[in-house]
Design an enzyme around this catalytic site. Structure first.
Site, PDB file in Angstrom:
ATOM      1  N   TYR A  45      18.074  56.395 -29.918  1.00  0.00           N
ATOM      2  CA  TYR A  45      17.868  55.648 -28.678  1.00  0.00           C
ATOM      3  C   TYR A  45      17.101  54.357 -28.952  1.00  0.00           C
ATOM      4  CZ  TYR A  45      16.361  54.632 -23.898  1.00  0.00           C
ATOM      5  OH  TYR A  45      16.118  54.020 -22.692  1.00  0.00           O
ATOM      6  N   SER A  78      14.515  48.730 -23.694  1.00  0.00           N
ATOM      7  CA  SER A  78      13.434  49.710 -23.528  1.00  0.00           C
ATOM      8  C   SER A  78      12.264  49.283 -24.397  1.00  0.00           C
ATOM      9  CB  SER A  78      13.895  51.103 -23.952  1.00  0.00           C
ATOM     10  OG  SER A  78      12.798  51.987 -24.089  1.00  0.00           O
TER      11      SER A  78
END
Length: 251
Positions: free
Chosen positions: A158, A145
């Protein structure tokens, strides 16, 4: 991209919805048979059925990345169908993991994210390697990401997990290169899928106005990069990170 992956067998995790479902459809459209894996049993069944209706060769398996026994059982079942040519490590815990500062994060949530996103990706890759090693120029594509590139706030677990995916990709590329397996990662930006519906509107706006290519990002914007990395076009590409985010961050 039709025919780019003809004759290949590709495993996609987190394939029931969102980016994973889009990757699975793109792989099938490119001529491969696709093995769809996800913990969301009902959505997985529906997504697999939808691809079969389009004429795709599809098998599906319910998998829990937090459970090593589940991972081993699924890959034992996949092995019954023979070798695989590619693996897309897309499955990750993303929904409901943001909004808290680093001071507010609780240990249980942190550990759960690491268990699924980091350990789960490692264990899936570990289970897949014996099947990948049976085919020349096999590929692993890890989905990281771009939050790990710009350090998105209020999303630390995350972000840390996706940073680990990037580092793991490089180590895996070194270890698996002698077996002819290419390992690369992509770093999508904030994409309009089910898992990002909870993201505050201002975060979406930050991305959409801050990209060099302004506007929203959709799953179709990422498919081409995944197909490239799975294909013979990328036979000499390994250990690389490709941000796919419209130029929100550069690498």
């Amino acid at each position: 991209m039709n025919g780019l992956l003809t004759g290949k067998r590709i495993v996609v995790t987190g394939a029931a919805r969102g980016l994973g479902r889009s990757f699975a459809a793109a792989v099938a459209d490119a001529g491969a048979s696709v093995v769809m894996c996800d913990i969301l049993a009902d959505e997985l069944t529906n997504s697999a059925a939808s691809l079969r209706e389009r004429g795709a060769q599809v098998e599906s398996h319910v998998i829990d990345l937090a459970d090593p026994a589940s991972i081993h059982a699924v890959f034992n079942a996949i092995a019954e169908g023979g070798a695989i040519d590619g693996l897309v490590n897309n499955a990750a815990l993303a929904t409901g993991v943001g909004g808290k500062t680093m001071m507010e994060y609780d240990i249980d949530l942190w550990d759960r994210v690491m268990q699924v996103n980091v350990r789960g990706t490692w264990l899936v890759s570990q289970a897949a390697v014996p099947l990948l090693a049976q085919t020349p120029h096999a590929k692993i594509v890890n989905v990281a990401s771009d939050t790990a590139l710009w350090g998105a706030p209020r999303l630390m677990a995350y972000v840390a997990s996706k940073g680990a995916i990037i580092s793991m990709t490089r180590s895996m590329a070194r270890e698996l290169g002698p077996q002819g397996i290419c390992v690369n990662a992509i770093a999508p930006g904030l994409t309009r899928v089910e898992a990002t519906e909870y993201v505050p509107a201002e975060r979406h706006q930050l991305y959409e106005q801050g990209r060099a290519l302004t506007g929203a990002q959709h799953p179709d914007d990422v498919n081409g990069t995944v197909l490239y990395l799975l294909s013979p076009l990328a036979n000499f590409v390994t250990g690389q990170l490709l941000p796919v985010n419209g130029g929100f961050v550069f690498n």
